[in-house]
Motif scaffolding. Sequence first.
Motif, PDB file in Angstrom:
ATOM      1  N   THR A  98       0.852  -1.184   0.000  1.00 26.18           N
ATOM      2  CA  THR A  98       0.000   0.000   0.000  1.00 26.18           C
ATOM      3  C   THR A  98       0.886   1.230   0.000  1.00 26.18           C
ATOM      4  O   THR A  98       2.088   1.154   0.198  1.00 26.18           O
ATOM      5  CB  THR A  98      -0.905   0.044   1.252  1.00 26.18           C
ATOM      6  N   THR A  99       0.248   2.384  -0.206  1.00 25.74           N
ATOM      7  CA  THR A  99       0.999   3.638  -0.168  1.00 25.74           C
ATOM      8  C   THR A  99       1.591   3.861   1.213  1.00 25.74           C
ATOM      9  O   THR A  99       2.734   4.254   1.368  1.00 25.74           O
ATOM     10  CB  THR A  99       0.076   4.811  -0.547  1.00 25.74           C
ATOM     11  N   SER A 100       0.803   3.631   2.261  1.00 22.38           N
ATOM     12  CA  SER A 100       1.311   3.690   3.626  1.00 22.38           C
ATOM     13  C   SER A 100       1.777   2.298   4.014  1.00 22.38           C
ATOM     14  O   SER A 100       0.988   1.478   4.477  1.00 22.38           O
ATOM     15  CB  SER A 100       0.218   4.149   4.590  1.00 22.38           C
ATOM     16  N   ARG A 120       2.943   9.496   7.182  1.00 23.42           N
ATOM     17  CA  ARG A 120       2.394  10.651   6.477  1.00 23.42           C
ATOM     18  C   ARG A 120       1.279  11.276   7.311  1.00 23.42           C
ATOM     19  O   ARG A 120       0.805  10.660   8.272  1.00 23.42           O
ATOM     20  CB  ARG A 120       1.833  10.224   5.126  1.00 23.42           C
ATOM     21  N   GLN A 194       0.819  22.337  -3.848  1.00 29.08           N
ATOM     22  CA  GLN A 194       0.247  21.099  -4.375  1.00 29.08           C
ATOM     23  C   GLN A 194       0.197  20.066  -3.250  1.00 29.08           C
ATOM     24  O   GLN A 194       1.167  19.907  -2.505  1.00 29.08           O
ATOM     25  CB  GLN A 194       1.083  20.555  -5.536  1.00 29.08           C
ATOM     26  N   GLU A 196       0.485  16.524  -1.884  1.00 25.22           N
ATOM     27  CA  GLU A 196       1.140  15.275  -2.251  1.00 25.22           C
ATOM     28  C   GLU A 196       0.310  14.102  -1.755  1.00 25.22           C
ATOM     29  O   GLU A 196      -0.622  14.257  -0.964  1.00 25.22           O
ATOM     30  CB  GLU A 196       2.540  15.207  -1.625  1.00 25.22           C
ATOM     31  N   ASP A 197       0.671  12.922  -2.220  1.00 28.04           N
ATOM     32  CA  ASP A 197       0.036  11.707  -1.718  1.00 28.04           C
ATOM     33  C   ASP A 197       0.336  11.597  -0.226  1.00 28.04           C
ATOM     34  O   ASP A 197       1.484  11.610   0.191  1.00 28.04           O
ATOM     35  CB  ASP A 197       0.588  10.485  -2.457  1.00 28.04           C
ATOM     36  N   GLY A 198      -0.711  11.522   0.578  1.00 27.59           N
ATOM     37  CA  GLY A 198      -0.507  11.465   2.017  1.00 27.59           C
ATOM     38  C   GLY A 198      -0.812  12.770   2.711  1.00 27.59           C
ATOM     39  O   GLY A 198      -0.651  12.892   3.908  1.00 27.59           O
ATOM     40  N   ALA A 199      -1.225  13.795   1.956  1.00 29.03           N
ATOM     41  CA  ALA A 199      -1.722  15.070   2.479  1.00 29.03           C
ATOM     42  C   ALA A 199      -0.638  16.054   2.886  1.00 29.03           C
ATOM     43  O   ALA A 199      -0.951  17.125   3.395  1.00 29.03           O
ATOM     44  CB  ALA A 199      -2.685  14.843   3.653  1.00 29.03           C
TER      45      ALA A 199
END
Length: 273
Positions: A98-100, A120, A194, A196-199
């Motif tokens: 997963t991303t995290s 994140r 901007q 990013e992925d993960g805020a």
Amino acid sequence: MFQCLGDQVKRHKMNLFTQQTVMLWLCVARTLTTAELVKLSTVDSVIVWCHQSVRLQCNISTSQEGLLIKHLAWVRQDGKHLCDVNGTEVTGTHPGSTTSAMECSYTPQTQLSLTLLQVRPLDQGKYLCKLRSSHGVKEATTMVKLQESYKEAQPSISDEGPTCTFTGVYPDGEVHWFQGPNNVTGDSTINTKQVEDGASLTITSSLKRKTVSGEEAYNCSLWIPSTGSYLTSSLVVPEHDKARVAQPNASGSGSIGPLWKPFLVLLSTLFLV
């Protein structure tokens, strides 16, 4: 005769009440005893730098032998199971899935650990360790909080003027510009943010100023409004046509070298006046 019947009814009701009371106390005593047989312990809260790792430990202790763990898990506040132990089998989320990314490790009957990799902003919140066993059901909680931080500072310069980009910024921030003691933030004409992925954020700011070799260096500083302080600072040196970061540490957590702290306090004072 009627009085005898009345007395019998009273005695019957009293016996029923006594039986129910005894059963209730037995249930309470059993619950209290079971609750004391097994304990879970976790830290109440942890504060971690953004983009770094943190290990959450859930420790199991029991006052009696023969503990049978039926189910043990780390569960996020949204109900998602991150690590599960069923019998001796451990299942969980592993790096890259997963991303995290996260990892699970289990020491039988003793400890279940959850490691959050590259934490994140979205990973903040409550994490619950839940146990269902032969000695009862228990639950313990850890809160994960993020320290203000950034991932990387990228200063650059061109004939049109200096530019600074800060990536992985948390929480929201602003770029303040200085040339020597002068606050020139008002001359910044390109400011973008901007998500990013993960805020976390990527924040870019540019000055529309023709750079002349030999002129005084520009300084771009990352200001965090929620804390009222500067997180890091970068120098843009026109005479060398290059930029350098003012002593962030290797992890990108945003600490500033001791020589720069008084300077940034001065910048903050100048900006707020």
